[in-house]
Design a protein around this motif. Structure first.
Motif, mmCIF file in Angstrom:
data_model
loop_
_atom_site.group_PDB
_atom_site.id
_atom_site.type_symbol
_atom_site.label_atom_id
_atom_site.label_comp_id
_atom_site.label_asym_id
_atom_site.label_seq_id
_atom_site.Cartn_x
_atom_site.Cartn_y
_atom_site.Cartn_z
ATOM 1 N N THR A 1 -0.996 -26.230 -11.745
ATOM 2 C CA THR A 1 -1.534 -25.590 -10.551
ATOM 3 C C THR A 1 -3.025 -25.303 -10.722
ATOM 4 O O THR A 1 -3.597 -25.479 -11.798
ATOM 5 N N THR A 2 -3.636 -24.839 -9.660
ATOM 6 C CA THR A 2 -5.051 -24.441 -9.699
ATOM 7 C C THR A 2 -5.198 -22.970 -10.066
ATOM 8 O O THR A 2 -6.313 -22.470 -10.188
ATOM 9 N N LEU A 3 -4.089 -22.278 -10.259
ATOM 10 C CA LEU A 3 -4.115 -20.844 -10.544
ATOM 11 C C LEU A 3 -4.671 -20.573 -11.940
ATOM 12 O O LEU A 3 -4.354 -21.291 -12.896
ATOM 13 N N GLU A 4 -5.458 -19.528 -12.039
ATOM 14 C CA GLU A 4 -6.059 -19.148 -13.312
ATOM 15 C C GLU A 4 -5.398 -17.860 -13.809
ATOM 16 O O GLU A 4 -5.364 -16.862 -13.083
ATOM 17 N N PRO A 5 -4.861 -17.868 -15.029
ATOM 18 C CA PRO A 5 -4.084 -16.713 -15.500
ATOM 19 C C PRO A 5 -4.863 -15.409 -15.523
ATOM 20 O O PRO A 5 -4.311 -14.354 -15.215
ATOM 21 N N GLU A 6 -6.159 -15.463 -15.867
ATOM 22 C CA GLU A 6 -6.936 -14.223 -15.910
ATOM 23 C C GLU A 6 -7.070 -13.616 -14.520
ATOM 24 O O GLU A 6 -6.969 -12.396 -14.352
ATOM 25 N N LYS A 7 -7.279 -14.453 -13.521
ATOM 26 C CA LYS A 7 -7.409 -13.953 -12.158
ATOM 27 C C LYS A 7 -6.055 -13.504 -11.609
ATOM 28 O O LYS A 7 -5.970 -12.544 -10.836
ATOM 29 N N GLN A 8 -4.992 -14.190 -12.001
ATOM 30 C CA GLN A 8 -3.659 -13.741 -11.609
ATOM 31 C C GLN A 8 -3.399 -12.323 -12.116
ATOM 32 O O GLN A 8 -2.908 -11.463 -11.378
ATOM 33 N N LYS A 9 -3.733 -12.100 -13.357
ATOM 34 C CA LYS A 9 -3.526 -10.773 -13.944
ATOM 35 C C LYS A 9 -4.409 -9.734 -13.268
ATOM 36 O O LYS A 9 -3.977 -8.601 -12.997
ATOM 37 N N ALA A 10 -5.647 -10.114 -12.981
ATOM 38 C CA ALA A 10 -6.560 -9.178 -12.327
ATOM 39 C C ALA A 10 -6.030 -8.770 -10.955
ATOM 40 O O ALA A 10 -6.142 -7.603 -10.555
ATOM 41 N N PHE A 11 -5.435 -9.711 -10.239
ATOM 42 C CA PHE A 11 -4.881 -9.406 -8.916
ATOM 43 C C PHE A 11 -3.710 -8.419 -9.039
ATOM 44 O O PHE A 11 -3.636 -7.407 -8.329
ATOM 45 N N ALA A 12 -2.802 -8.734 -9.952
ATOM 46 C CA ALA A 12 -1.637 -7.861 -10.138
ATOM 47 C C ALA A 12 -2.059 -6.472 -10.592
ATOM 48 O O ALA A 12 -1.516 -5.459 -10.133
ATOM 49 N N ASP A 13 -3.043 -6.392 -11.479
ATOM 50 C CA ASP A 13 -3.521 -5.088 -11.968
ATOM 51 C C ASP A 13 -4.138 -4.275 -10.835
ATOM 52 O O ASP A 13 -3.903 -3.058 -10.730
ATOM 53 N N ALA A 14 -4.935 -4.927 -9.991
ATOM 54 C CA ALA A 14 -5.582 -4.209 -8.893
ATOM 55 C C ALA A 14 -4.547 -3.659 -7.918
ATOM 56 O O ALA A 14 -4.661 -2.514 -7.440
ATOM 57 N N ILE A 15 -3.539 -4.439 -7.622
ATOM 58 C CA ILE A 15 -2.494 -3.984 -6.691
ATOM 59 C C ILE A 15 -1.671 -2.864 -7.314
ATOM 60 O O ILE A 15 -1.310 -1.889 -6.648
ATOM 61 N N ASP A 16 -1.383 -2.981 -8.603
ATOM 62 C CA ASP A 16 -0.660 -1.909 -9.278
ATOM 63 C C ASP A 16 -1.464 -0.612 -9.271
ATOM 64 O O ASP A 16 -0.934 0.468 -9.000
ATOM 65 N N ASP A 17 -2.759 -0.723 -9.550
ATOM 66 C CA ASP A 17 -3.605 0.476 -9.629
ATOM 67 C C ASP A 17 -3.797 1.135 -8.265
ATOM 68 O O ASP A 17 -3.774 2.374 -8.162
ATOM 69 N N GLN A 18 -3.980 0.337 -7.233
ATOM 70 C CA GLN A 18 -4.345 0.888 -5.929
ATOM 71 C C GLN A 18 -3.152 1.177 -5.019
ATOM 72 O O GLN A 18 -3.283 1.974 -4.088
ATOM 73 N N VAL A 19 -2.003 0.547 -5.299
ATOM 74 C CA VAL A 19 -0.851 0.748 -4.412
ATOM 75 C C VAL A 19 0.423 1.089 -5.181
ATOM 76 O O VAL A 19 0.992 2.177 -5.014
ATOM 77 N N MET A 20 0.896 0.175 -6.001
ATOM 78 C CA MET A 20 2.219 0.328 -6.602
ATOM 79 C C MET A 20 2.355 1.584 -7.444
ATOM 80 O O MET A 20 3.403 2.250 -7.430
ATOM 81 N N SER A 21 1.320 1.942 -8.167
ATOM 82 C CA SER A 21 1.381 3.136 -9.019
ATOM 83 C C SER A 21 1.379 4.425 -8.202
ATOM 84 O O SER A 21 1.688 5.499 -8.724
ATOM 85 N N LYS A 22 1.048 4.317 -6.923
ATOM 86 C CA LYS A 22 0.957 5.500 -6.072
ATOM 87 C C LYS A 22 2.180 5.681 -5.170
ATOM 88 O O LYS A 22 2.236 6.620 -4.381
ATOM 89 N N LEU A 23 3.135 4.768 -5.271
ATOM 90 C CA LEU A 23 4.345 4.882 -4.472
ATOM 91 C C LEU A 23 5.253 5.968 -5.041
ATOM 92 O O LEU A 23 5.356 6.139 -6.255
ATOM 93 N N ASP A 24 5.906 6.679 -4.164
ATOM 94 C CA ASP A 24 6.789 7.776 -4.559
ATOM 95 C C ASP A 24 8.147 7.548 -3.910
ATOM 96 O O ASP A 24 8.245 7.421 -2.683
ATOM 97 N N LYS A 25 9.182 7.488 -4.719
ATOM 98 C CA LYS A 25 10.518 7.243 -4.181
ATOM 99 C C LYS A 25 10.956 8.336 -3.216
ATOM 100 O O LYS A 25 11.828 8.110 -2.367
ATOM 101 N N ALA A 26 10.353 9.495 -3.350
ATOM 102 C CA ALA A 26 10.729 10.601 -2.467
ATOM 103 C C ALA A 26 10.153 10.434 -1.067
ATOM 104 O O ALA A 26 10.611 11.096 -0.125
ATOM 105 N N ARG A 27 9.137 9.572 -0.906
ATOM 106 C CA ARG A 27 8.542 9.344 0.418
ATOM 107 C C ARG A 27 9.243 8.172 1.096
ATOM 108 O O ARG A 27 9.264 7.060 0.569
ATOM 109 N N GLU A 28 9.802 8.429 2.255
ATOM 110 C CA GLU A 28 10.543 7.408 2.978
ATOM 111 C C GLU A 28 9.670 6.208 3.298
ATOM 112 O O GLU A 28 10.103 5.059 3.187
ATOM 113 N N ALA A 29 8.411 6.448 3.695
ATOM 114 C CA ALA A 29 7.530 5.352 4.096
ATOM 115 C C ALA A 29 7.183 4.437 2.934
ATOM 116 O O ALA A 29 6.916 3.246 3.137
ATOM 117 N N ASP A 30 7.181 4.960 1.720
ATOM 118 C CA ASP A 30 6.773 4.152 0.571
ATOM 119 C C ASP A 30 7.749 3.030 0.263
ATOM 120 O O ASP A 30 7.370 2.015 -0.341
#
Length: 778
Positions: A334-363
């Protein structure tokens, strides 16, 4: 002498008295019947030479007959299913493995791909006389059988040809019938195939442990490399495994290290003995400890999304059809680059996934998709499909069911510059053209049901420049601009930039400006990459190379072509820089380099977008709301503990962090722009009329269903766009300038009848724009 003796006969009963049969005096007589019994004692159990010869001839005839019968009756069968089964292997651009998608971990290679030293290592381990011997070695078979019977260890005595026959044509069962078939098939195979073909087949079918069938899979399993990158020491260890695959795996059985090391030395010493390796090189070698066993990951994480997207790319572009791909054996880089793949996943984890709370219905409804393309090549360098393919199987980067919102507005402005469009009162549309930003202002020139879109949060802006309207994402301005340009032209411009023509809700109406179209994240990334590439569009590429059994599969490369003029693309970039510098996308400044972008929000806040680019990377991020049980779209109100999520929030933050990490170590570049004349003027030279500033409609805009009934078909001629801008009443006149309420809807505007007539604005890169500059950051 008696009469009987004279007549030459002897009575049967030799005891009869007077017959004169007693032995002559002084001579030793024989017992009765001795003449008929022949030899006596031990000599009687030893066969005569006649018996031995006869038996030998009979056995020889039987063996020759049996051999001929076996040779004639046993044919070379088709390969067994297990020997031909392969997985498709998906690789990053740098060759590291992403995933295998099948149950059988096998990938065939040509013998030429296997280093010669590795070939020699296998021969040293298994059959040093391979190239000189016949297909079968009866002497070795007898010797192996004897050693097995006498307790010297179980030995096969099979040549590499026989082992290949067992692996490829037969099976692993230990029976006399299988061994007999193996014998005859090996002889036939040796006559019909070359030694190199047999060795290649053997290397591709042998088991090396760790569920690795074939030497290519073994190289990946033990050293994480392709076989072409395996050196002599590692090749000797792989060859050692053929004797006892599981036992000699020192990572899983460290207690067997001594045995594995002994076998490794045996292989290397054999290579020296056969003059395949110099003593000096042999002495310098150190045992190559294999990597730890990686547990099977299947399609979890991002792997499943990547496989799905790549398969869609291959089949949609008719590179490989679905059924053929399912047979396996393809090596897909593929044309995918592993370093950029990791950077994308890290950014999403830091800005969204790590902030989700199971107690919040909307999350529980939060989903994220992202894609990133190199504008210069059209290659997709990173893609984020979701949190985990085994948990959320829909790829959020490629799905086409969420509105793109205001991220579509730049395409409206691009179309305006491309076609030298003017406002209803004949003012050329530039970044500094003033429009009315009044909330729910009625769109003029539209012959369908009255359309008066509301601005976000129902804010009225009054007179406002296009630049500021873009910064603040003012719906009233862009709906009118779409009408001024012509909705058909806007749609066709979007398609030329990279939006698929069959995108749902990509319609010829003023509402197109507000982004009701449901293009995918990847579609939008492709279109924004075209803007970043100064108007040259190259269809996105997700696959670098495809091969099977050592041969390459043709992968067509679509050459970039001019989609819009450089002037149109670069002037759009100019106003999108302003969005990041001081508009709704300021969070994207965290990228730490010059950037252009646009925020967007879907209807009812069901999705929030940020689409943007630097001179060398275009990236789009979308946060979506979806019920995990029913799959229904859900608003994002309350998600992440916030009242609402818009494009300038989490999506722009993800974009900024990812872009910063993805481009880390590269020099920040300024945009080199050639923009529309007058685009840089700070103050507008004209303003809309007083009535235009205040006009609004109390009537709500039509519903999507009502709007669809009023909208023309997508394939109508472009000239109809102009017809809809003309007056519906013959007695109304063209004011030629600023208008009041009574004359505005009758205003005519200048437009071209055909996209292709603007050849001077769609020329290739050699064309000259009317204004060139290198912008400064504001």
């Amino acid at each position: 002498m008696s009469e009987e003796q004279r007549q030459g006969w002897t009575p049967k009963d030799g005891t009869v008295v007077g017959l004169g049969l007693a032995s002559a005096p002084g001579k030793k007589g024989r017992k009765a019947g001795a003449a008929r019994t022949g030899r006596a004692g031990l000599r009687r159990v030893i066969p005569t030479w006649r018996s031995v010869l006869g038996t030998f001839l009979i056995v020889t005839l039987l063996m020759v007959g049996g051999f001929l019968a076996g040779y004639m009756l046993v044919d070379i069968p088709p390969a067994n299913a297990a020997a031909t089964a392969q997985s498709n292997v998906y690789l990053y651009k740098d060759g590291t493995q992403i995933v295998r998608d099948g149950e059988v971990n096998r990938e065939k290679v040509k013998l030429a791909q296997v280093p010669l030293t590795v070939q020699h290592a296998v021969l040293a381990a298994e059959d040093r006389e391979f190239y000189a011997e016949r297909a079968v070695d009866p002497q070795a078979m007898v010797r192996a059988g004897w050693n097995t019977l006498t307790g010297k260890g179980k030995q096969s005595g099979s040549t590499i040809t026989q082992q290949y026959v067992k692996n490829y044509y037969l099976g692993q069962e230990q029976t006399v019938s299988r061994k007999a078939k193996e014998f005859f098939i090996a002889i036939k195979l040796g006559r019909e195939q070359s030694k190199r073909d047999i060795l290649e087949g053997y290397l591709n079918t042998s088991y090396f442990g760790r569920n690795a069938y074939g030497i290519q899979a073994a190289a990946q399993a033990y050293y994480g490399k392709g076989i072409e990158d395996i050196d002599t020491a590692k090749g000797a260890y792989l060859a050692s495994l053929l004797n006892a695959p599981s036992a000699y795996d020192v990572a899983t059985h460290p207690e067997n290290t001594a045995g594995a090391l002994g076998r490794w030395n045996y292989v290397l010493d054999g290579m020296v003995k056969e003059k395949w390796l110099s003593p000096a090189n042999r002495a310098a070698m150190k045992f190559p400890v294999p990597q730890k066993v990686k547990p099977p990951t299947g399609l979890s994480g991002q792997r499943g999304y990547i496989v799905q997207a790549v398969e869609d790319y291959l089949t949609n572009n008719k590179i490989i059809d679905e059924n053929t791909l399912a047979t396996g054996g393809y090596r897909i880089t593929t044309t995918l680059e592993p370093e950029k793949q990791k950077a994308f996943a890290d950014a999403i984890d830091d800005q969204v996934m790590s902030k989700l709370d199971k107690a919040r219905e909307a999350d529980r409804n939060v989903r994220v998709g992202g894609a990133s393309i190199d504008p210069a090549t059209g290659k997709v360098v990173a893609m984020y499909g979701g949190v985990d393919y085994t948990k959320q199987y829909v790829n959020n980067a490629t799905r086409r069911d969420y509105q793109v919102g205001s991220t579509f507005k730049p395409f409206v402005f691009t179309a305006a510059v491309q076609h030298e469009a003017t406002t209803q009162d004949d003012r050329t549309i530039t970044p500094n053209t003033v429009y009315s930003g009044t909330n729910r202002r009625l769109v003029r020139g539209w012959s369908g049901k009255p359309y008066s879109p509301g601005n976000e949060d129902e804010i009225s802006y009054g007179p406002i420049t296009v630049r500021t309207a873009t910064d603040m994402s003012v719906n009233a301005v862009y709906a009118q601009m779409a009408m001024d340009v012509g909705p058909g032209k806007v749609r066709r411009t979007a398609v030329r930039l990279g939006i698929p023509e069959n995108t749902p809700d990509l319609t010829d109406s003023p509402s197109i400006a507000l982004g009701p179209a449901t293009a995918s994240v990847l579609d939008m990334t492709e279109a924004y990459a075209t803007l970043a590439n100064h108007g040259r569009h190259g269809t996105y590429t997700l696959v670098e190379k495809v091969s099977k059994d050592g041969g390459n599969v043709p992968v067509p490369k679509a050459a970039a072509k001019r989609a819009v003029s450089r002037e149109a693309a670069d002037t759009t970039t100019l106003i999108l820089q302003s969005v990041v510098d001081g508009g709704t996308g300021t969070a994207a400044q965290s990228a730490g380099r010059p950037a252009a972008g646009k925020t967007g929000t879907a209807e009812e806040d069901q999705a929030a977008w940020f689409a943007g680019y630097t001179p060398n990377l275009a990236t789009v991020v979308a946060v979506m709301g979806q019920d995990p049980v029913t799959g229904a779209h859900k608003p994002l109100y309350g998600a992440l503990g916030l009242p609402r999520i818009n494009g300038g929030g989490a999506p722009a933050k993800i974009w900024g962090q990812f872009t910063r990490e993805a481009l880390q170590g590269t020099e920040a570049e300024e945009f080199e722009l050639e923009v529309q004349e007058g685009a840089e003027e700070e103050e507008p030279s004209e303003e809309p009329s007083e009535t235009e500033e205040t006009e609004s409609s109390e009537e709500p805009s039509e519903t999507p269903e009502e709007r669809e009934a009023q909208e023309p078909a997508e394939d109508q001629d472009e000239s109809e766009d102009e017809d809809r801008t003309k007056s519906s009443s013959d007695d109304e006149t063209d004011t030629g300038g600023e208008t009041d309420d009574d004359t505005d809807t009758a205003t005519t505007r200048r437009t071209s009848d055909d996209d292709d007539t603007d050849s001077d604005r769609t020329a290739e890169d050699g064309s000259r724009s009317r204004f060139s500059r290198t912008p400064r950051r504001q």
